[in-house]
Motif scaffolding. Structure first.
Motif, PDB file in Angstrom:
ATOM      1  N   GLY A 182       0.782  -1.226   0.000  1.00 46.77           N
ATOM      2  CA  GLY A 182       0.000   0.000   0.000  1.00 46.77           C
ATOM      3  C   GLY A 182       0.814   1.277   0.000  1.00 46.77           C
ATOM      4  N   HIS A 183       2.070   1.206  -0.352  1.00 51.20           N
ATOM      5  CA  HIS A 183       2.899   2.411  -0.414  1.00 51.20           C
ATOM      6  C   HIS A 183       2.532   3.240  -1.635  1.00 51.20           C
ATOM      7  CE1 HIS A 183       6.126  -0.292   1.557  1.00 51.20           C
ATOM      8  NE2 HIS A 183       5.249   0.118   2.430  1.00 51.20           N
ATOM      9  N   ARG A 184       2.635   4.539  -1.465  1.00 52.18           N
ATOM     10  CA  ARG A 184       2.473   5.430  -2.606  1.00 52.18           C
ATOM     11  C   ARG A 184       3.781   5.441  -3.385  1.00 52.18           C
ATOM     12  NH1 ARG A 184      -0.975  10.452  -0.116  1.00 52.18           N
ATOM     13  NH2 ARG A 184      -2.627   9.139   0.698  1.00 52.18           N
ATOM     14  N   ASP A 185       3.701   5.755  -4.654  1.00 50.99           N
ATOM     15  CA  ASP A 185       4.867   5.745  -5.534  1.00 50.99           C
ATOM     16  C   ASP A 185       5.738   6.973  -5.273  1.00 50.99           C
ATOM     17  OD1 ASP A 185       6.711   5.574  -7.589  1.00 50.99           O
ATOM     18  OD2 ASP A 185       5.209   5.260  -9.152  1.00 50.99           O
ATOM     19  N   GLU A 186       6.943   6.751  -4.766  1.00 52.17           N
ATOM     20  CA  GLU A 186       7.863   7.838  -4.424  1.00 52.17           C
ATOM     21  C   GLU A 186       8.363   8.610  -5.643  1.00 52.17           C
ATOM     22  OE1 GLU A 186      11.955   5.211  -4.405  1.00 52.17           O
ATOM     23  OE2 GLU A 186      11.206   5.970  -2.526  1.00 52.17           O
ATOM     24  N   ARG A 187       8.161   8.071  -6.834  1.00 54.69           N
ATOM     25  CA  ARG A 187       8.616   8.757  -8.042  1.00 54.69           C
ATOM     26  C   ARG A 187       7.679   9.880  -8.453  1.00 54.69           C
ATOM     27  NH1 ARG A 187       8.720   4.048 -12.116  1.00 54.69           N
ATOM     28  NH2 ARG A 187       6.732   3.840 -11.057  1.00 54.69           N
ATOM     29  N   LYS A 188       6.492   9.924  -7.861  1.00 55.07           N
ATOM     30  CA  LYS A 188       5.480  10.878  -8.313  1.00 55.07           C
ATOM     31  C   LYS A 188       5.381  12.132  -7.452  1.00 55.07           C
ATOM     32  CE  LYS A 188       2.814   7.296 -10.432  1.00 55.07           C
ATOM     33  NZ  LYS A 188       2.034   7.399 -11.595  1.00 55.07           N
ATOM     34  N   ASP A 189       5.656  12.028  -6.166  1.00 54.79           N
ATOM     35  CA  ASP A 189       5.419  13.162  -5.270  1.00 54.79           C
ATOM     36  C   ASP A 189       6.712  13.850  -4.841  1.00 54.79           C
ATOM     37  OD1 ASP A 189       2.539  13.122  -5.026  1.00 54.79           O
ATOM     38  OD2 ASP A 189       2.803  11.204  -4.029  1.00 54.79           O
ATOM     39  N   PRO A 190       6.720  15.184  -4.925  1.00 60.74           N
ATOM     40  CA  PRO A 190       7.894  15.933  -4.500  1.00 60.74           C
ATOM     41  C   PRO A 190       7.903  16.172  -2.984  1.00 60.74           C
ATOM     42  CG  PRO A 190       6.326  17.400  -5.551  1.00 60.74           C
ATOM     43  CD  PRO A 190       5.755  16.016  -5.622  1.00 60.74           C
ATOM     44  N   LEU A 191       9.065  16.467  -2.485  1.00 62.76           N
ATOM     45  CA  LEU A 191       9.256  16.694  -1.057  1.00 62.76           C
ATOM     46  C   LEU A 191       8.335  17.778  -0.525  1.00 62.76           C
ATOM     47  CD1 LEU A 191      10.796  16.206   1.562  1.00 62.76           C
ATOM     48  CD2 LEU A 191      12.585  17.734   0.710  1.00 62.76           C
ATOM     49  N   ASP A 192       8.164  18.867  -1.257  1.00 60.57           N
ATOM     50  CA  ASP A 192       7.364  19.976  -0.735  1.00 60.57           C
ATOM     51  C   ASP A 192       5.879  19.652  -0.588  1.00 60.57           C
ATOM     52  OD1 ASP A 192       6.784  20.066  -3.450  1.00 60.57           O
ATOM     53  OD2 ASP A 192       7.237  22.189  -3.674  1.00 60.57           O
ATOM     54  N   THR A 193       5.406  18.548  -1.151  1.00 65.25           N
ATOM     55  CA  THR A 193       4.001  18.180  -0.949  1.00 65.25           C
ATOM     56  C   THR A 193       3.800  17.328   0.293  1.00 65.25           C
ATOM     57  OG1 THR A 193       4.111  16.202  -2.335  1.00 65.25           O
ATOM     58  CG2 THR A 193       3.493  18.277  -3.413  1.00 65.25           C
ATOM     59  N   VAL A 194       4.868  16.714   0.809  1.00 64.46           N
ATOM     60  CA  VAL A 194       4.733  15.888   2.016  1.00 64.46           C
ATOM     61  C   VAL A 194       5.319  16.570   3.240  1.00 64.46           C
ATOM     62  CG1 VAL A 194       4.643  13.731   0.735  1.00 64.46           C
ATOM     63  CG2 VAL A 194       6.840  14.559   1.566  1.00 64.46           C
ATOM     64  N   ALA A 195       6.130  17.606   3.075  1.00 59.50           N
ATOM     65  CA  ALA A 195       6.675  18.387   4.177  1.00 59.50           C
ATOM     66  C   ALA A 195       6.665  19.859   3.763  1.00 59.50           C
ATOM     67  CB  ALA A 195       8.090  17.921   4.505  1.00 59.50           C
ATOM     68  N   PRO A 196       5.462  20.432   3.558  1.00 64.89           N
ATOM     69  CA  PRO A 196       5.364  21.743   2.922  1.00 64.89           C
ATOM     70  C   PRO A 196       5.677  22.955   3.790  1.00 64.89           C
ATOM     71  CG  PRO A 196       3.194  20.913   3.399  1.00 64.89           C
ATOM     72  CD  PRO A 196       4.164  19.833   3.759  1.00 64.89           C
ATOM     73  N   THR A 197       5.785  22.812   5.110  1.00 63.17           N
ATOM     74  CA  THR A 197       6.024  23.994   5.937  1.00 63.17           C
ATOM     75  C   THR A 197       7.224  23.786   6.850  1.00 63.17           C
ATOM     76  OG1 THR A 197       4.667  23.279   7.817  1.00 63.17           O
ATOM     77  CG2 THR A 197       3.522  24.396   6.009  1.00 63.17           C
ATOM     78  N   ALA A 198       7.743  24.896   7.347  1.00 70.75           N
ATOM     79  CA  ALA A 198       8.883  24.837   8.269  1.00 70.75           C
ATOM     80  C   ALA A 198       8.504  24.140   9.570  1.00 70.75           C
ATOM     81  CB  ALA A 198       9.392  26.242   8.549  1.00 70.75           C
ATOM     82  N   ASP A 199       7.217  24.088   9.885  1.00 69.35           N
ATOM     83  CA  ASP A 199       6.766  23.424  11.105  1.00 69.35           C
ATOM     84  C   ASP A 199       6.840  21.907  11.017  1.00 69.35           C
ATOM     85  OD1 ASP A 199       6.204  25.905  12.192  1.00 69.35           O
ATOM     86  OD2 ASP A 199       4.134  25.874  11.474  1.00 69.35           O
ATOM     87  N   ASP A 200       6.913  21.373   9.812  1.00 66.80           N
ATOM     88  CA  ASP A 200       7.004  19.927   9.623  1.00 66.80           C
ATOM     89  C   ASP A 200       8.450  19.514   9.814  1.00 66.80           C
ATOM     90  OD1 ASP A 200       4.320  19.670   9.076  1.00 66.80           O
ATOM     91  OD2 ASP A 200       4.609  19.965   6.929  1.00 66.80           O
ATOM     92  N   THR A 201       8.774  19.069  11.031  1.00 67.29           N
ATOM     93  CA  THR A 201      10.170  18.758  11.349  1.00 67.29           C
ATOM     94  C   THR A 201      10.478  17.280  11.242  1.00 67.29           C
ATOM     95  OG1 THR A 201       9.644  18.609  13.696  1.00 67.29           O
ATOM     96  CG2 THR A 201      10.386  20.753  12.869  1.00 67.29           C
ATOM     97  N   GLN A 202       9.481  16.450  11.123  1.00 70.14           N
ATOM     98  CA  GLN A 202       9.724  15.012  11.084  1.00 70.14           C
ATOM     99  C   GLN A 202       9.253  14.415   9.770  1.00 70.14           C
ATOM    100  OE1 GLN A 202      11.905  14.811  13.687  1.00 70.14           O
ATOM    101  NE2 GLN A 202      11.007  12.859  14.191  1.00 70.14           N
ATOM    102  N   LEU A 203      10.161  13.772   9.103  1.00 62.41           N
ATOM    103  CA  LEU A 203       9.844  13.001   7.913  1.00 62.41           C
ATOM    104  C   LEU A 203      10.607  11.703   8.101  1.00 62.41           C
ATOM    105  CD1 LEU A 203       8.593  12.997   4.999  1.00 62.41           C
ATOM    106  CD2 LEU A 203      10.837  13.710   4.216  1.00 62.41           C
ATOM    107  N   GLY A 204       9.896  10.607   8.303  1.00 66.07           N
ATOM    108  CA  GLY A 204      10.561   9.344   8.563  1.00 66.07           C
ATOM    109  C   GLY A 204      11.141   8.743   7.297  1.00 66.07           C
ATOM    110  N   TYR A 205      12.325   8.157   7.442  1.00 63.67           N
ATOM    111  CA  TYR A 205      12.993   7.477   6.328  1.00 63.67           C
ATOM    112  C   TYR A 205      13.654   6.255   6.905  1.00 63.67           C
ATOM    113  CZ  TYR A 205      16.481   6.633   2.652  1.00 63.67           C
ATOM    114  OH  TYR A 205      17.257   6.079   1.680  1.00 63.67           O
ATOM    115  N   GLY A 206      13.292   5.102   6.404  1.00 69.19           N
ATOM    116  CA  GLY A 206      13.892   3.887   6.925  1.00 69.19           C
ATOM    117  C   GLY A 206      14.469   3.018   5.822  1.00 69.19           C
ATOM    118  N   VAL A 207      15.586   2.406   6.137  1.00 70.03           N
ATOM    119  CA  VAL A 207      16.209   1.468   5.189  1.00 70.03           C
ATOM    120  C   VAL A 207      16.346   0.131   5.861  1.00 70.03           C
ATOM    121  CG1 VAL A 207      17.427   3.136   3.793  1.00 70.03           C
ATOM    122  CG2 VAL A 207      18.523   2.250   5.815  1.00 70.03           C
TER     123      VAL A 207
END
Length: 93
Positions: free
Chosen positions: A68-93
């Protein structure tokens, strides 16, 4: 955000002491797939493991409908973390 905006992000490895981190400046409209590659390069990694971005807008990763993951090739960073208040964006490998 203007098309030529640049975001500064700090990538910190979880549960590592002392902290290991990198500060990156990337175009705001950078697709998440390209952000993944920038993180891989900045950390000196060689892209051997699966990864996942966890955002308020949902999970993004390699295109795969089963988990159920969304396709990372389609969405830019500014649509998932659009403001300076958004300090957390999880990234796991």
């Amino acid at each position: 955000m203007p098309a030529d905006s640049v975001l500064q992000i700090k990538v910190t490895l979880a549960d590592i002491h002392p902290p290991i981190w990198r500060r990156l400046q990337v175009p705001a409209d950078l697709k998440l797939a390209r952000l993944h590659l920038a993180i891989q390069t900045a950390m000196g990694w060689e892209n051997y493991h699966m990864h996942l971005f966890t955002t308020p807008a949902g999970d993004y990763g390699l295109r795969d409908s089963e988990p159920g993951h969304r396709d990372e090739r389609k969405d830019p960073l500014d649509t998932v973390a659009p403001t300076a208040d958004d300090t957390q964006l999880g990234y796991g490998v």
